[in-house]
Design an enzyme around this catalytic site. Structure first.
Site, PDB file in Angstrom:
ATOM      1  N   HIS A 138       0.841  -1.204   0.000  1.00  0.00           N
ATOM      2  CA  HIS A 138       0.000   0.000   0.000  1.00  0.00           C
ATOM      3  C   HIS A 138       0.874   1.251   0.000  1.00  0.00           C
ATOM      4  O   HIS A 138       0.639   2.194  -0.772  1.00  0.00           O
ATOM      5  CB  HIS A 138      -0.907  -0.014   1.239  1.00  0.00           C
ATOM      6  N   GLU A 139       1.881   1.276   0.853  1.00  0.00           N
ATOM      7  CA  GLU A 139       2.748   2.456   0.935  1.00  0.00           C
ATOM      8  C   GLU A 139       3.606   2.621  -0.321  1.00  0.00           C
ATOM      9  O   GLU A 139       3.821   3.742  -0.792  1.00  0.00           O
ATOM     10  CB  GLU A 139       3.637   2.369   2.185  1.00  0.00           C
ATOM     11  N   HIS A 142       1.719   4.364  -3.043  1.00  0.00           N
ATOM     12  CA  HIS A 142       1.671   5.832  -2.941  1.00  0.00           C
ATOM     13  C   HIS A 142       2.890   6.464  -3.616  1.00  0.00           C
ATOM     14  O   HIS A 142       2.777   7.483  -4.301  1.00  0.00           O
ATOM     15  CB  HIS A 142       1.626   6.259  -1.471  1.00  0.00           C
ATOM     16  N   GLU A 207      -6.281   6.648  -1.243  1.00  0.00           N
ATOM     17  CA  GLU A 207      -6.214   5.501  -0.350  1.00  0.00           C
ATOM     18  C   GLU A 207      -6.876   4.283  -0.985  1.00  0.00           C
ATOM     19  O   GLU A 207      -6.371   3.166  -0.885  1.00  0.00           O
ATOM     20  CB  GLU A 207      -6.873   5.832   0.988  1.00  0.00           C
TER      21      GLU A 207
END
Length: 281
Positions: A138-139, A142, A207
């Site tokens: 997930h990070e 980004h 997100e």
């Protein structure tokens, strides 16, 4: 085009933010000249970007997470980074008081910070490595999608506009020093919040996109959904610590949700994120 929705939203948000910046520039250009305004603005935004990164890391006391200490985490980040086509970011550990993580920086110069609490949950068996991998993916998403840069630049533009409003109102109310200062301060705060509304709209959408990317690259949406559920359960406890405001906007878990925080939320409701991942599974 991959993630067209996110890219369109980022372009629109940057266009609106540039409009605010242009308005500010038009006020100062007659006084100091366009070249000075442009140079000063670029310098201000650049300094804000660099300082913003450093302050975010310092706010959680981030320290390097060595390969010797956590070899499996480094290996999984290397595999995910290669799959996403980005350079492996620096890995750090920070004190956030809750299981959390955030990414900062751009492609080629990114950093992912994991909280000590999250690593402790892995060590104690409360979170699996597959669940942690979902968080890492997930990070990394980004960084890959460059939305972290938009968040920092958006905050910089909001600060420029807010400072301008403060000085303009202060000049107008110069004959009432104390009252004028209070009015100018309040006006700058309200203005900054209004400008940040456009950035926050992107923040919530990004997100969802990062969750979807993490599910795709790990091939295990259920692991990320389970991790988010654990993070929310621990982080929402009334005795749990809250991450500092500007840093919380970049975390995988945005903190507790009161009425005001829900209105200006940087994250969509956790239950919706979990449901979307369940639909993918």
């Amino acid at each position: 085009m991959r993630h067209t929705g996110l890219k369109v939203r980022m372009v629109v948000a940057m266009g609106i933010l540039f409009g605010f910046y242009a308005l500010v520039a038009s006020l100062f250009a007659p006084l100091v000249g366009i070249p000075v305004v442009v140079a000063g603005s670029v310098l201000f935004v650049g300094v804000q970007y660099v300082v913003g990164k450093k302050l975010a890391l310092r706010s959680v006391g981030a320290e390097s997470l060595s390969r010797e200490e956590r070899p499996e985490i480094h290996e999984r980040v290397e595999e995910l980074s290669a799959a996403m086509g980005i350079e492996k970011p620096a890995l750090k550990v920070g004190r956030m008081g809750v299981p959390n993580a955030f990414a900062i920086g751009r492609r080629g110069a990114g950093t992912v910070v994991l909280s000590e609490t999250m690593l402790a949950m892995v060590d104690e068996g409360h979170m699996s490595m597959d669940e942690l991998e979902g968080v890492l993916a997930h990070e990394l998403a980004h960084v890959k999608n460059r939305d972290v840069v938009l968040m920092l630049l958006g905050q910089s533009v909001a600060s420029i506009v807010a400072l301008t409003v403060f000085f303009v109102v202060r000049l107008v109310t110069d004959d009432i020093p104390l009252v004028g200062f209070v009015v100018a301060y309040l006006a700058s705060i309200v203005t900054q919040m209004l400008v940040m509304v456009f950035v926050l709209a992107i923040s919530r959408y990004r997100e969802y996109v990062a969750d979807e990317d993490a599910a795709e690259y790990t091939g295990d949406p259920e692991a990320l959904a389970s991790a988010l559920s654990l993070i929310a359960e621990v982080g929402s406890h009334r005795e749990a610590a809250d991450v500092e405001g500007s840093t919380a906007a970049m975390c995988i878990f945005g903190g507790k949700r009161g009425l005001l925080s829900a209105i200006f939320a940087t994250h969509p409701p956790m239950e919706k994120r979990i449901q979307r991942l369940a639909d993918l599974a």
